[in-house]
Design a protein around this motif. Structure first.
Motif, PDB file in Angstrom:
ATOM      1  N   ALA A 269       0.849  -1.185   0.000  1.00  0.00           N
ATOM      2  CA  ALA A 269       0.000   0.000   0.000  1.00  0.00           C
ATOM      3  C   ALA A 269       0.887   1.238   0.000  1.00  0.00           C
ATOM      4  O   ALA A 269       1.904   1.279   0.688  1.00  0.00           O
ATOM      5  CB  ALA A 269      -0.915  -0.004   1.218  1.00  0.00           C
ATOM      6  N   ALA A 270       0.500   2.236  -0.769  1.00  0.00           N
ATOM      7  CA  ALA A 270       1.249   3.492  -0.771  1.00  0.00           C
ATOM      8  C   ALA A 270       1.107   4.173   0.584  1.00  0.00           C
ATOM      9  O   ALA A 270       0.134   3.954   1.312  1.00  0.00           O
ATOM     10  CB  ALA A 270       0.736   4.400  -1.883  1.00  0.00           C
ATOM     11  N   ASP A 274      -5.444   4.706   2.200  1.00  0.00           N
ATOM     12  CA  ASP A 274      -6.256   4.471   3.386  1.00  0.00           C
ATOM     13  C   ASP A 274      -5.977   3.070   3.913  1.00  0.00           C
ATOM     14  O   ASP A 274      -6.449   2.082   3.365  1.00  0.00           O
ATOM     15  CB  ASP A 274      -7.742   4.625   3.031  1.00  0.00           C
ATOM     16  CG  ASP A 274      -8.654   4.411   4.241  1.00  0.00           C
ATOM     17  OD1 ASP A 274      -8.127   4.264   5.361  1.00  0.00           O
ATOM     18  OD2 ASP A 274      -9.881   4.379   4.035  1.00  0.00           O
ATOM     19  N   TRP A 275      -5.216   3.007   5.004  1.00  0.00           N
ATOM     20  CA  TRP A 275      -4.801   1.704   5.532  1.00  0.00           C
ATOM     21  C   TRP A 275      -5.962   0.960   6.170  1.00  0.00           C
ATOM     22  O   TRP A 275      -5.856  -0.230   6.461  1.00  0.00           O
ATOM     23  CB  TRP A 275      -3.658   1.880   6.529  1.00  0.00           C
ATOM     24  CG  TRP A 275      -4.039   2.517   7.831  1.00  0.00           C
ATOM     25  CD1 TRP A 275      -4.206   3.848   8.069  1.00  0.00           C
ATOM     26  CD2 TRP A 275      -4.285   1.864   9.068  1.00  0.00           C
ATOM     27  NE1 TRP A 275      -4.539   4.065   9.375  1.00  0.00           N
ATOM     28  CE2 TRP A 275      -4.602   2.868  10.020  1.00  0.00           C
ATOM     29  CE3 TRP A 275      -4.266   0.532   9.485  1.00  0.00           C
ATOM     30  CZ2 TRP A 275      -4.910   2.574  11.341  1.00  0.00           C
ATOM     31  CZ3 TRP A 275      -4.561   0.236  10.808  1.00  0.00           C
ATOM     32  CH2 TRP A 275      -4.879   1.238  11.711  1.00  0.00           C
ATOM     33  N   THR A 276      -7.093   1.628   6.386  1.00  0.00           N
ATOM     34  CA  THR A 276      -8.263   0.978   6.980  1.00  0.00           C
ATOM     35  C   THR A 276      -9.178   0.355   5.929  1.00  0.00           C
ATOM     36  O   THR A 276     -10.154  -0.309   6.275  1.00  0.00           O
ATOM     37  CB  THR A 276      -9.087   1.989   7.798  1.00  0.00           C
ATOM     38  OG1 THR A 276      -9.732   2.930   6.915  1.00  0.00           O
ATOM     39  CG2 THR A 276      -8.202   2.759   8.778  1.00  0.00           C
ATOM     40  N   SER A 277      -8.874   0.557   4.647  1.00  0.00           N
ATOM     41  CA  SER A 277      -9.750   0.112   3.559  1.00  0.00           C
ATOM     42  C   SER A 277      -9.545  -1.372   3.236  1.00  0.00           C
ATOM     43  O   SER A 277      -8.425  -1.806   2.937  1.00  0.00           O
ATOM     44  CB  SER A 277      -9.488   0.949   2.305  1.00  0.00           C
ATOM     45  OG  SER A 277     -10.105   0.372   1.177  1.00  0.00           O
ATOM     46  N   GLU A 278     -10.631  -2.140   3.253  1.00  0.00           N
ATOM     47  CA  GLU A 278     -10.536  -3.557   2.894  1.00  0.00           C
ATOM     48  C   GLU A 278     -10.213  -3.733   1.417  1.00  0.00           C
ATOM     49  O   GLU A 278      -9.622  -4.746   1.024  1.00  0.00           O
ATOM     50  CB  GLU A 278     -11.830  -4.284   3.260  1.00  0.00           C
ATOM     51  CG  GLU A 278     -12.054  -4.380   4.759  1.00  0.00           C
ATOM     52  CD  GLU A 278     -13.165  -5.334   5.146  1.00  0.00           C
ATOM     53  OE1 GLU A 278     -13.786  -5.941   4.228  1.00  0.00           O
ATOM     54  OE2 GLU A 278     -13.422  -5.505   6.362  1.00  0.00           O
ATOM     55  N   GLU A 279     -10.582  -2.758   0.613  1.00  0.00           N
ATOM     56  CA  GLU A 279     -10.217  -2.814  -0.811  1.00  0.00           C
ATOM     57  C   GLU A 279      -8.704  -2.761  -0.977  1.00  0.00           C
ATOM     58  O   GLU A 279      -8.124  -3.485  -1.796  1.00  0.00           O
ATOM     59  CB  GLU A 279     -10.874  -1.649  -1.555  1.00  0.00           C
ATOM     60  CG  GLU A 279     -10.606  -1.653  -3.064  1.00  0.00           C
ATOM     61  CD  GLU A 279     -11.280  -0.507  -3.775  1.00  0.00           C
ATOM     62  OE1 GLU A 279     -10.870  -0.208  -4.920  1.00  0.00           O
ATOM     63  OE2 GLU A 279     -12.214   0.104  -3.205  1.00  0.00           O
ATOM     64  N   ASN A 285      -2.692  -7.987  -0.799  1.00  0.00           N
ATOM     65  CA  ASN A 285      -2.558  -9.358  -0.307  1.00  0.00           C
ATOM     66  C   ASN A 285      -3.116 -10.310  -1.359  1.00  0.00           C
ATOM     67  O   ASN A 285      -4.285 -10.708  -1.298  1.00  0.00           O
ATOM     68  CB  ASN A 285      -3.291  -9.532   1.031  1.00  0.00           C
ATOM     69  CG  ASN A 285      -2.609  -8.834   2.178  1.00  0.00           C
ATOM     70  OD1 ASN A 285      -1.771  -9.403   2.864  1.00  0.00           O
ATOM     71  ND2 ASN A 285      -2.966  -7.573   2.404  1.00  0.00           N
ATOM     72  N   PRO A 286      -2.324 -10.690  -2.350  1.00  0.00           N
ATOM     73  CA  PRO A 286      -2.845 -11.468  -3.482  1.00  0.00           C
ATOM     74  C   PRO A 286      -3.307 -12.870  -3.110  1.00  0.00           C
ATOM     75  O   PRO A 286      -3.990 -13.511  -3.913  1.00  0.00           O
ATOM     76  CB  PRO A 286      -1.644 -11.520  -4.442  1.00  0.00           C
ATOM     77  CG  PRO A 286      -0.449 -11.347  -3.563  1.00  0.00           C
ATOM     78  CD  PRO A 286      -0.890 -10.404  -2.482  1.00  0.00           C
ATOM     79  N   SER A 287      -2.946 -13.361  -1.917  1.00  0.00           N
ATOM     80  CA  SER A 287      -3.408 -14.687  -1.483  1.00  0.00           C
ATOM     81  C   SER A 287      -4.535 -14.589  -0.458  1.00  0.00           C
ATOM     82  O   SER A 287      -4.889 -15.578   0.173  1.00  0.00           O
ATOM     83  CB  SER A 287      -2.242 -15.487  -0.889  1.00  0.00           C
ATOM     84  OG  SER A 287      -1.213 -15.678  -1.824  1.00  0.00           O
ATOM     85  N   LEU A 288      -5.105 -13.379  -0.296  1.00  0.00           N
ATOM     86  CA  LEU A 288      -6.182 -13.186   0.671  1.00  0.00           C
ATOM     87  C   LEU A 288      -7.371 -14.066   0.295  1.00  0.00           C
ATOM     88  O   LEU A 288      -7.807 -14.082  -0.857  1.00  0.00           O
ATOM     89  CB  LEU A 288      -6.609 -11.716   0.693  1.00  0.00           C
ATOM     90  CG  LEU A 288      -7.583 -11.309   1.792  1.00  0.00           C
ATOM     91  CD1 LEU A 288      -7.016 -11.580   3.176  1.00  0.00           C
ATOM     92  CD2 LEU A 288      -7.955  -9.829   1.658  1.00  0.00           C
ATOM     93  N   MET A 294      -9.974 -13.151   5.507  1.00  0.00           N
ATOM     94  CA  MET A 294     -10.367 -11.773   5.783  1.00  0.00           C
ATOM     95  C   MET A 294     -10.659 -11.595   7.270  1.00  0.00           C
ATOM     96  O   MET A 294     -10.413 -10.529   7.838  1.00  0.00           O
ATOM     97  CB  MET A 294     -11.590 -11.399   4.957  1.00  0.00           C
ATOM     98  CG  MET A 294     -12.064  -9.966   5.162  1.00  0.00           C
ATOM     99  SD  MET A 294     -10.803  -8.704   4.799  1.00  0.00           S
ATOM    100  CE  MET A 294     -10.936  -8.633   3.005  1.00  0.00           C
ATOM    101  N   GLU A 295     -11.144 -12.643   7.919  1.00  0.00           N
ATOM    102  CA  GLU A 295     -11.408 -12.576   9.359  1.00  0.00           C
ATOM    103  C   GLU A 295     -10.119 -12.300  10.128  1.00  0.00           C
ATOM    104  O   GLU A 295     -10.093 -11.498  11.060  1.00  0.00           O
ATOM    105  CB  GLU A 295     -12.046 -13.880   9.844  1.00  0.00           C
ATOM    106  CG  GLU A 295     -12.355 -13.886  11.335  1.00  0.00           C
ATOM    107  CD  GLU A 295     -12.937 -15.214  11.813  1.00  0.00           C
ATOM    108  OE1 GLU A 295     -13.175 -15.334  13.020  1.00  0.00           O
ATOM    109  OE2 GLU A 295     -13.132 -16.114  10.971  1.00  0.00           O
ATOM    110  N   THR A 296      -9.027 -12.974   9.735  1.00  0.00           N
ATOM    111  CA  THR A 296      -7.729 -12.739  10.370  1.00  0.00           C
ATOM    112  C   THR A 296      -7.265 -11.309  10.142  1.00  0.00           C
ATOM    113  O   THR A 296      -6.750 -10.651  11.063  1.00  0.00           O
ATOM    114  CB  THR A 296      -6.683 -13.723   9.820  1.00  0.00           C
ATOM    115  OG1 THR A 296      -7.087 -15.056  10.133  1.00  0.00           O
ATOM    116  CG2 THR A 296      -5.310 -13.456  10.417  1.00  0.00           C
TER     117      THR A 296
END
Length: 564
Positions: A269-270, A274-279, A285-288, A294-296
């Motif tokens: 992330a730059a 927005d570090w709070t954004s799930e997007e 995280n390409p293996s998310l 996502m729960e973790t």
């Protein structure tokens, strides 16, 4: 077995497994060769196919994936196809000699690195190939090696062709007499190696650049297509070899620099995103959803919202951002919410533990008593004492713009005669405190004043040396934050201690351990350091008492998997 087929160039990596067909495996949909493919290079699909086929016959080694086929995730397959499929036209050797892959934790990087190591060892047709696993220490380098060993154990056709020397941490592929071996960070003994491949794990943790330079500059000159495969998470040190490689990768990605032998991959992330954004989480995280849920991520995020240290760890490990090693730590609103008043006289004869930070003879000396809770509703009570030299009081007020004079008048600060701290005065003061309170132990910086602590021991006190490194300081530092957040600590709003809590910066190591950083703090933090030492002794000695908060709570520790 390994074979060469008619019409297939000698350098083609080709592995026949029980007679299986090369096209009998999943391929990446809409694969496009890297945009960094040079004008003099071509993409050889057959080369890439056989590399992917080899990896897909390996099996996962951990958790719920154990024993399942290593079906490459799209981002992993893109890397394998680009590295092993893009070759120079004139000799069909690989175009890329260095791959720099920077990616968040828990994306499957150890498995990918192990697969690349086995590819280079077994399926690259390099006779006498030397493949080395490197990291900050032998233990870290062994992580990828142990994954590779486990993969081989689950691969019968390959296992019978491999020989393991567990002492040397070496896997030998007997048909080619090639091997994969772990190296330590001791660079001075590594000259003269002839590496066909180097696997660098967690480059950001390298203590210096010596091993990296030895393994990438000169080692492997006799090889036709050596590969340096670097896979790491973002770090904190912007004066490191990893930051240097990060910047080179970024420059190539942005088109500011050209190096056809360098393959850059950065998932991060730059700084201004927005570090709070799930997007944002999903993008970096390409293996998310595969290797991490996502729960973790959400649970780690909830931890990160509680204090700046957790936020730094989340940003570095989960979003792959290069963060500052030291951050201002305490949420002062939470600290102020623990302004519970108490009567020091009511504490007399109660068990307590001391922390002594002597600093230098011209700076603030701090002694803090921590009284463990006596029942489930009780709190950890903090009773601090501070000293500075009398003659420097006015100078300090003018120079530091800190109200030492007011604190002295209010009874929150003591002075000793002269322009230096007189430890004998502090000895007598602590001796008098010992007559009021049941001081079980006094922890002190083991590099501090031994004469004073020996004198205290002579007065009947139990003194305990306390290291100032990550191992000793991290558990109680984290516990201080949790007790503050849960309002389980009472400090009565002591002004000097509040000032020091607001000054406190902490450093974080690669494993997420923390410690106070006096060098990074803008002002004094001695009282908080003494508090942490005293709290540690109170927790360790009184934590199992009936009714203690530690009957239901344990010390917080942070590792790769988060809070434990």
């Amino acid at each position: 077995m390994i074979i060469s087929l008619p019409g297939v160039p000698k350098r083609t990596p080709f592995f026949i497994l029980g007679g299986g067909a090369v096209d009998d495996f999943r391929t990446l949909k809409n694969y496009k060769p890297s945009r960094f493919k040079a004008a003099g290079s071509v993409y050889k699909e057959r080369f890439a196919d056989s590399a992917v086929y080899f990896v897909n016959n390996l099996r996962h080694t951990k958790g719920r994936w154990y024993g399942e086929p290593f079906e490459l995730i799209d981002w992993q397959e893109q890397i394998i196809r680009d590295l092993f499929g893009i070759v120079r036209k004139f000799d069909e050797c690989r175009q890329f000699r260095t791959a720099y892959v920077e990616i968040p934790k828990k994306q499957g990087k150890s498995e990918l690195a192990a697969a690349v190591a086995l590819l280079l060892t077994c399926a690259d047709l390099e006779h006498g190939g030397e493949i080395y696993g490197c990291a900050s220490d032998r233990s870290q380098a062994s992580i990828v090696f142990d994954v590779a060993v486990n993969m081989v154990d689950q691969f019968p056709q390959l296992s019978k062709l491999m020989k393991l020397n567990i002492g040397q941490k070496r896997l030998t592929f007997t048909p080619l007499d090639s091997f994969y071996q772990v190296l330590s960070a001791d660079a001075y003994t590594k000259h003269g190696l002839n590496a066909h491949g180097v696997i660098f794990d967690e480059l950001h943790a390298q203590p210096n650049r010596q091993l990296f330079d030895v393994m990438t500059k000169g080692s492997g000159d006799a090889r036709e297509q050596p590969l340096h495969f670097i896979i790491t998470t973002a770090g904190t040190d912007r004066n490191s070899i990893c930051w240097e490689m990060h910047q080179k990768a970024e420059d190539i990605l942005r088109g500011k620099r050209i190096d056809p032998t360098f393959y850059p991959v950065i998932y991060s992330a730059a700084d201004d995103e927005d570090w709070t954004s799930e997007e944002v989480w999903r993008r970096v995280n390409p293996s998310l959803g595969i290797t991490v849920t996502m729960e973790t991520m959400r649970q780690s995020f909830e931890d990160a919202k509680q204090n700046p240290v957790n936020e730094n760890i989340f940003r570095q490990l989960r979003l792959n951002q290069w963060v500052k090693q030291s951050v201002r730590w305490m949420n002062m609103e939470r600290w102020d919410s623990c302004d519970f008043k108490f009567d020091p006289k009511a504490l007399e004869n109660r068990i307590c533990y001391g922390g002594l930070d002597l600093s230098s003879t011209t700076d603030i000396t701090a002694f803090v008593l921590v009284f463990p809770p006596e029942d489930e509703e009780d709190k950890y009570v903090v009773l601090p004492f501070f000293w500075i030299p009398e003659e420097s009081l006015e100078t300090r007020v003018r120079r530091d713009h800190v109200p030492y004079d007011l604190w002295k008048a209010q009874g929150f600060l003591n002075t000793t005669e002269g322009d230096v701290i007189h430890y004998s005065f502090i000895e007598k003061f602590i001796e008098e405190l010992g007559k009021k309170y049941n001081i079980k132990e006094i922890a002190f910086d083991r590099w501090g004043a031994w004469e004073l602590t020996q004198n205290l021991e002579g007065l009947g006190f139990t003194v305990v040396p306390f290291g100032q490194g990550f191992k000793d300081m991290s558990p109680a530092t984290k516990e201080l934050m949790r007790l503050t957040l849960e309002r389980k600590i009472a400090h009565a709003g002591n002004p000097p201690l509040r000032w020091m809590a607001d000054n406190l910066c902490v450093s974080t190591d690669a494993a997420g351990n923390i410690k106070p950083n006096k060098q990074k703090a803008t002002e004094r933090i001695d009282g908080v350091v003494a508090l942490i030492m005293a709290l540690d002794r109170a927790i360790r000695n009184e934590g199992a008492l009936p009714g203690s908060v530690y009957d239901t709570h344990s010390l917080l520790m942070y590792g790769e998997d988060g809070w434990n």
